[in-house]
Design a protein around this motif. Structure first.
Motif, PDB file in Angstrom:
ATOM      1  N   ASN A   1       7.291  16.290   2.095  1.00  0.00           N
ATOM      2  CA  ASN A   1       6.814  17.318   1.163  1.00  0.00           C
ATOM      3  C   ASN A   1       7.791  18.487   1.090  1.00  0.00           C
ATOM      4  O   ASN A   1       8.056  19.022   0.006  1.00  0.00           O
TER       5      ASN A   1
ATOM      6  N   GLU B   1       0.827  -1.199   0.000  1.00  0.00           N
ATOM      7  CA  GLU B   1       0.000   0.000   0.000  1.00  0.00           C
ATOM      8  C   GLU B   1       0.868   1.258   0.000  1.00  0.00           C
ATOM      9  O   GLU B   1       1.896   1.325   0.662  1.00  0.00           O
ATOM     10  N   MET B   2       0.418   2.230  -0.758  1.00  0.00           N
ATOM     11  CA  MET B   2       1.134   3.499  -0.827  1.00  0.00           C
ATOM     12  C   MET B   2       0.881   4.310   0.439  1.00  0.00           C
ATOM     13  O   MET B   2      -0.260   4.457   0.876  1.00  0.00           O
ATOM     14  N   LYS B   3       1.951   4.815   1.015  1.00  0.00           N
ATOM     15  CA  LYS B   3       1.828   5.631   2.210  1.00  0.00           C
ATOM     16  C   LYS B   3       1.796   7.109   1.825  1.00  0.00           C
ATOM     17  O   LYS B   3       2.431   7.526   0.864  1.00  0.00           O
ATOM     18  N   LYS B   4       1.052   7.876   2.598  1.00  0.00           N
ATOM     19  CA  LYS B   4       0.987   9.312   2.340  1.00  0.00           C
ATOM     20  C   LYS B   4       2.299   9.974   2.745  1.00  0.00           C
ATOM     21  O   LYS B   4       2.955   9.560   3.700  1.00  0.00           O
ATOM     22  N   LEU B   5       2.651  11.001   2.001  1.00  0.00           N
ATOM     23  CA  LEU B   5       3.876  11.723   2.303  1.00  0.00           C
ATOM     24  C   LEU B   5       3.711  12.534   3.587  1.00  0.00           C
ATOM     25  O   LEU B   5       2.655  13.127   3.832  1.00  0.00           O
ATOM     26  N   THR B   6       4.754  12.546   4.370  1.00  0.00           N
ATOM     27  CA  THR B   6       4.747  13.350   5.588  1.00  0.00           C
ATOM     28  C   THR B   6       5.055  14.805   5.236  1.00  0.00           C
ATOM     29  O   THR B   6       5.591  15.094   4.157  1.00  0.00           O
TER      30      THR B   6
END
Length: 322
Positions: free
Chosen positions: A74, A65-70
């Protein structure tokens, strides 16, 4: 980088006919750019309609699963973007002005020029410049000693590949030591020369010869170093541009790489496959990948013939015929 190496070999081979001919790394950019678009579409359709439906339902434990960028990541990407813009601006200052140092000192042009000849180190420097700010902002690089560690970590996942490459490299070394590859290349080349092929049959012959040799010689540049001194002058005598002869070779070489047992990429691809199908063997790999080189080869070949018949430029100011 492959085209940089091959263009140098093509230039040296072309000097046998015309010492003034220079094969640049961008001499085939138009054709290659169009090839990227076409083969991407073909590959997507092939995967979606034919290859993927044949795959079993994945029941493994890997979670991809792709994790959201912190927020920190960013900011790192923002820093990399700024570094990229600064780098591009500096390169532009060295290339765009009429008296720029990276232009051709004699003609003032860009093709050929130190900029084109040095495009590979510039690309390497570009990725270094944009990666360091990201590492510093995300605190992955706190000191110079962190850089070697970051270079080592990705290699850990390559351990299986390295183990498999060792015996493979021994086989390749013995094969090269026997000179069987060169013997086959020279013998098959003599056959094409004796047949007196011209026009479309000439480059079709080179394509099939190159595809065959790529199955036995791991390095594309090694094959071209054998074929270029023979085929580049022959193609020039037939009225073809040496860059077109190089394209003909690239079509064959790039198409059959996934099938070549001598290619170091085969164990690499097999290693990736075994991450999801642990019982996968070489036969499993070939059964899944076989449609791609066959379809790509046919589609790319038809594109090349059509490009030749239409007389379209293969690069900036470069046409199939001299």
């Amino acid at each position: 980088t492959t085209d940089v190496l091959l263009s140098g070999l093509s230039t040296e081979a072309a000097k046998a006919i015309n010492p003034a001919v220079q094969v640049s790394v961008i001499d085939n950019w138009y054709f290659m750019a169009a090839s990227v678009i076409l083969l991407t579409i073909v590959g997507a359709v092939l995967t979606d309609k034919f290859v993927e439906p044949r795959l079993p339902v994945y029941q493994g434990e890997r979670n991809e699963e792709m994790k959201k960028l912190t927020p920190e990541q960013n900011r790192g990407l923002m820093a990399s973007g700024i570094a990229a813009l600064v780098f591009i601006a500096l390169v532009a200052l060295l290339v765009v002005p009429e008296a720029a140092p990276l232009r051709n000192p004699k003609t003032g042009g860009i093709i050929p020029s130190p900029f084109i000849q040095g495009i590979v180190p510039l690309i390497i420097l570009f990725f270094f410049v944009i990666s360091v700010p990201y590492g510093m902002v995300t605190k992955q690089i706190r000191s110079a000693s962190d850089v070697p560690d970051l270079l080592v970590d990705p290699m850990k996942s390559m351990a299986g590949f390295i183990v498999m490459v060792f015996p493979l490299s021994q086989f390749v070394a013995f094969f090269n030591w026997s000179n069987m590859g060169k013997f086959m290349a020279i013998g098959l080349t003599d056959v094409l020369e004796n047949l007196g092929m011209t026009g479309i049959p000439a480059f079709l012959g080179l394509i099939f010869l190159s595809a065959l040799l790529c199955m036995f010689i791991a390095s594309g540049s090694a094959i071209w170093s054998i074929l270029a001194p023979i085929f580049v002058p022959m193609f020039m005598l037939l009225g073809f541009h040496p860059a077109f002869a190089q394209i003909v070779f690239r079509v064959a070489d790039s198409s059959v790489i996934p099938l070549a047992p001598m290619s170091p990429f085969v164990p690499l691809f097999l290693g990736f496959l075994q991450r999801y199908i642990k019982e996968a063997k070489l036969g499993t790999y070939y059964s899944l990948v076989l449609p791609y080189p066959i379809v790509f080869f046919v589609v790319w070949l038809l594109m090349l013939v059509g490009w030749y018949l239409l007389g379209l430029p293969i690069g900036p100011g470069v046409y199939p015929h001299l």
